[in-house]
Design an enzyme around this catalytic site. Structure first.
Site, PDB file in Angstrom:
ATOM      1  N   SER A 187       4.874  -4.516   6.769  1.00  0.00           N
ATOM      2  CA  SER A 187       2.979  -4.139   6.788  1.00  0.00           C
ATOM      3  C   SER A 187       1.865  -5.151   6.276  1.00  0.00           C
ATOM      4  O   SER A 187       1.562  -5.837   6.715  1.00  0.00           O
ATOM      5  CB  SER A 187       2.980  -2.607   6.598  1.00  0.00           C
ATOM      6  OG  SER A 187       1.807  -1.972   6.680  1.00  0.00           O
ATOM      7  N   ASP A 237       5.684   1.105  16.171  1.00  0.00           N
ATOM      8  CA  ASP A 237       4.951   1.242  15.842  1.00  0.00           C
ATOM      9  C   ASP A 237       3.278   1.725  15.856  1.00  0.00           C
ATOM     10  O   ASP A 237       2.640   0.628  16.565  1.00  0.00           O
ATOM     11  CB  ASP A 237       4.751  -0.228  14.994  1.00  0.00           C
ATOM     12  CG  ASP A 237       3.839  -0.327  14.188  1.00  0.00           C
ATOM     13  OD1 ASP A 237       3.514   0.361  12.996  1.00  0.00           O
ATOM     14  OD2 ASP A 237       4.310  -1.401  13.010  1.00  0.00           O
ATOM     15  N   HIS A 295       6.727   2.148  12.487  1.00  0.00           N
ATOM     16  CA  HIS A 295       6.092   1.593  11.415  1.00  0.00           C
ATOM     17  C   HIS A 295       6.716   1.704  10.360  1.00  0.00           C
ATOM     18  O   HIS A 295       6.821   0.756   9.551  1.00  0.00           O
ATOM     19  CB  HIS A 295       4.690   1.649  11.220  1.00  0.00           C
ATOM     20  CG  HIS A 295       3.658   0.691  10.427  1.00  0.00           C
ATOM     21  ND1 HIS A 295       3.999  -0.100  10.072  1.00  0.00           N
ATOM     22  CD2 HIS A 295       3.352   1.304   9.071  1.00  0.00           C
ATOM     23  CE1 HIS A 295       2.827  -0.693   9.781  1.00  0.00           C
ATOM     24  NE2 HIS A 295       2.698   0.305   8.719  1.00  0.00           N
TER      25      HIS A 295
END
Ligand code: 9J3
Ligand code: ZN
Length: 264
Positions: free
Chosen positions: A133, A179, A211
């Site tokens: 991320s 995601d 995600h």
């Protein structure tokens, strides 16, 4: 073999060896207190205990927003046991943005190769970055800041900067089809497309994944991360078979893009 490529470590790979939860090398873990370092927040170093084959390449790994090193801990021994020193870091603040995470990944690599207790086990010319991320966004940032990196693996990366034409680092981007925090349409896919100066690149989109799927053990993610690091940090062409020709779509892979065959 060693005469042809001095960086090869471990036996010739097979599909089962890269899918295994542990590789050829026994590993150990040593923790680094955040109060003993500057530029990042400490972390856990996972490393092969053997020194019989010489030094290893190394990779620094950043977690995502609000997360700590434990969120990616499964990757530590999984990758280290294949023959890498893996430093999963904590960031100075869990709220640090991607550019700061990029700086912190580089500070962690400098600590790892210059000051850490495992520094003599590492080849300082063969380093990579990885992250989840905002840590993946930070991996792209680190790549531009330090072109000598041998590999980058942004995993469900998040960044407001969509243009990475300044990176010359072989980069493997992993996106997740479902995601909703870093949608591939506005993060992983444009990042991949923007990597016009990277000598090699690949894009895996995990089928039906969200995600946070990289926060739990995942065999497909692991096997291609290992293959990418082997191929570009170790120059180990024995792993080319897993990357080119590209893996087919299936239950785990929704999409794959890449530059094949790998020429560098
Ligand atoms: O896991 C992450 O780093 C998520 C990125 C994010 O939530 O950005 C919004 C501020
Ligand atoms: Zn896609």
């Amino acid at each position: 073999q060693a005469a042809e490529n001095p960086y090869e470590r471990g036996p010739a790979p097979t599909t089962s060896s890269i899918e295994a939860t542990r590789g050829y090398f026994a590993t150990a873990e040593t923790t680094v207190s955040r109060y003993s370092v500057t530029g990042f927040g400490g972390g856990s170093i996972y490393y092969p205990t053997s020194t019989a084959q010489g030094t290893f390449g190394a990779v620094a790994v950043s977690p995502g927003y609000t997360a700590g090193k434990d969120s990616l801990a499964w990757l530590g021994p999984r990758v280290a046991s294949q023959g890498f020193v893996v430093f999963i870091i904590d960031t100075n603040s869990v709220y640090d943005q991607p550019a700061s995470r990029g700086d912190q990944l580089l500070a962690a690599l400098d600590y790892l190769t210059q000051r850490s207790s495992v520094r003599t086990r590492i080849d300082p010319t063969r380093l990579g970055v990885m992250g989840h991320s905002m840590g993946g966004g930070g991996s792209l940032d680190a790549s531009v800041k330090r072109p000598s990196l041998q590999a980058a693996v942004p995993i469900t990366p998040w960044n407001t900067d969509k243009t990475w034409g300044g990176s010359r680092v072989p980069t493997f981007i992993v996106g997740a089809e479902n995601d909703s925090i870093a949608p591939v349409s506005s993060h992983a896919e444009p990042f991949y497309q923007s990597l016009t100066a990277a000598p090699e690149k690949a894009y895996l989109e995990a089928n039906g994944a969200s995600h946070f799927y990289p926060n739990s053990p995942d065999t497909t993610l692991a096997k291609y991360v290992i293959s990418w690091l082997k191929r570009f940090i170790d120059n180990d062409t024995r792993y080319e078979q897993f990357l080119c020709p590209p893996p087919a779509r299936g239950t785990a892979i929704e999409e794959w893009r890449s530059t094949c065959p790998h020429l560098s």
